[in-house]
Design an enzyme around this catalytic site. Structure first.
Site, PDB file in Angstrom:
ATOM      1  N   GLU A  22       0.857  -1.183   0.000  1.00  0.00           N
ATOM      2  CA  GLU A  22       0.000   0.000   0.000  1.00  0.00           C
ATOM      3  C   GLU A  22       0.895   1.236   0.000  1.00  0.00           C
ATOM      4  O   GLU A  22       1.810   1.357   0.833  1.00  0.00           O
ATOM      5  CB  GLU A  22      -0.894  -0.003   1.234  1.00  0.00           C
ATOM      6  CG  GLU A  22      -1.944   1.065   1.198  1.00  0.00           C
ATOM      7  CD  GLU A  22      -2.901   0.986   2.383  1.00  0.00           C
ATOM      8  OE1 GLU A  22      -3.616   1.972   2.603  1.00  0.00           O
ATOM      9  OE2 GLU A  22      -2.916  -0.052   3.069  1.00  0.00           O
ATOM     10  N   ASP A  51       8.624   5.500  -7.927  1.00  0.00           N
ATOM     11  CA  ASP A  51       7.275   6.054  -7.868  1.00  0.00           C
ATOM     12  C   ASP A  51       7.344   7.314  -8.710  1.00  0.00           C
ATOM     13  O   ASP A  51       8.306   8.081  -8.619  1.00  0.00           O
ATOM     14  CB  ASP A  51       6.829   6.378  -6.440  1.00  0.00           C
ATOM     15  CG  ASP A  51       5.322   6.601  -6.380  1.00  0.00           C
ATOM     16  OD1 ASP A  51       4.565   5.727  -6.866  1.00  0.00           O
ATOM     17  OD2 ASP A  51       4.886   7.640  -5.861  1.00  0.00           O
ATOM     18  N   TYR A 137       0.173   9.797 -19.259  1.00  0.00           N
ATOM     19  CA  TYR A 137      -0.175  11.139 -19.707  1.00  0.00           C
ATOM     20  C   TYR A 137       0.624  11.590 -20.934  1.00  0.00           C
ATOM     21  O   TYR A 137       0.502  12.729 -21.361  1.00  0.00           O
ATOM     22  CB  TYR A 137       0.051  12.142 -18.562  1.00  0.00           C
ATOM     23  CG  TYR A 137      -0.820  11.900 -17.357  1.00  0.00           C
ATOM     24  CD1 TYR A 137      -2.008  12.605 -17.185  1.00  0.00           C
ATOM     25  CD2 TYR A 137      -0.462  10.967 -16.388  1.00  0.00           C
ATOM     26  CE1 TYR A 137      -2.814  12.388 -16.073  1.00  0.00           C
ATOM     27  CE2 TYR A 137      -1.269  10.740 -15.277  1.00  0.00           C
ATOM     28  CZ  TYR A 137      -2.437  11.450 -15.126  1.00  0.00           C
ATOM     29  OH  TYR A 137      -3.244  11.229 -14.040  1.00  0.00           O
ATOM     30  N   HIS A 164      12.083  11.940 -16.991  1.00  0.00           N
ATOM     31  CA  HIS A 164      12.244  11.988 -15.544  1.00  0.00           C
ATOM     32  C   HIS A 164      12.852  10.689 -15.017  1.00  0.00           C
ATOM     33  O   HIS A 164      13.726  10.696 -14.166  1.00  0.00           O
ATOM     34  CB  HIS A 164      10.900  12.266 -14.887  1.00  0.00           C
ATOM     35  CG  HIS A 164       9.803  11.310 -15.276  1.00  0.00           C
ATOM     36  ND1 HIS A 164       9.466  11.056 -16.594  1.00  0.00           N
ATOM     37  CD2 HIS A 164       8.973  10.540 -14.539  1.00  0.00           C
ATOM     38  CE1 HIS A 164       8.476  10.182 -16.635  1.00  0.00           C
ATOM     39  NE2 HIS A 164       8.162   9.855 -15.411  1.00  0.00           N
TER      40      HIS A 164
END
Length: 183
Positions: A22, A51, A137, A164
């Site tokens: 999680e 992430d 995106y 990135h």
């Protein structure tokens, strides 16, 4: 992106049954670290986790760490794009600035963090989708500084050179080499 580096690389697909932790962190780096520690605990091996997401200035940095859940649980990239374009419908070009952010966390086999890195890729949100490559995106992410092409219109090699994730990984590899973390 790790080819040529003196390590054997496995993906999570090589470890059936590995639980997905999680993501309870409030930053990209916290979530990357949660994932790396969980992978190391399950596999008993050093782990590298990322992430990443998109931060849109006109939306006060949203969707940020919620990029993959931006349009609700189980939503798709199409849903995220649609929501983003709807929210920015009246926003002028000069206020549609954004950036992709990637945080990487590397742990040793015991789950202790031994190196971290972050990278960004500046851009602007387009008014409509363009391109067929990439994911997420990319079809609405105009690449800075020219804003003439979306990330989805870049070849994989072009994207890795400026993305990135590419920046974060190159920074991490430099940290590893300088500190001789791999012996």
């Amino acid at each position: 992106m790790l080819s040529g580096f003196p390590v054997e690389v496995y993906s999570m697909r090589d470890f059936p049954g590995i639980p997905e932790p999680e993501e309870t962190g409030s930053t990209f780096l916290e979530n990357a670290t949660i994932k790396a520690k969980a992978a190391a605990a399950f596999t008993g091996l050093p782990a590298l986790a990322d992430d990443s997401g998109i931060c849109i200035d006109a939306l006060d940095g949203a969707p940020g760490i919620f990029s993959a859940r931006w349009a609700g649980a189980g939503s798709s990239a199409e849903d995220w794009i649609r929501k983003t374009l709807d929210l920015l419908q009246e926003t002028p070009d000069d206020q549609r600035t954004c950036r992709y952010v990637c945080a990487l966390s590397l742990t040793d086999a015991a789950g202790d963090v031994i190196a971290v890195s972050q990278g960004t890729m500046e851009g602007r949100i387009a008014h409509s989708s363009s391109g067929h490559g990439g994911f997420g995106y990319d079809r609405i992410f105009f690449v800075a500084p020219n804003y003439e092409i979306t990330a989805a219109e870049l070849s994989p090699a072009e994207k890795h050179a400026i993305s990135h994730r590419g920046v974060a990984l190159r920074n991490l590899l430099e940290i590893i080499q300088k500190s001789k973390l791999l012996g």
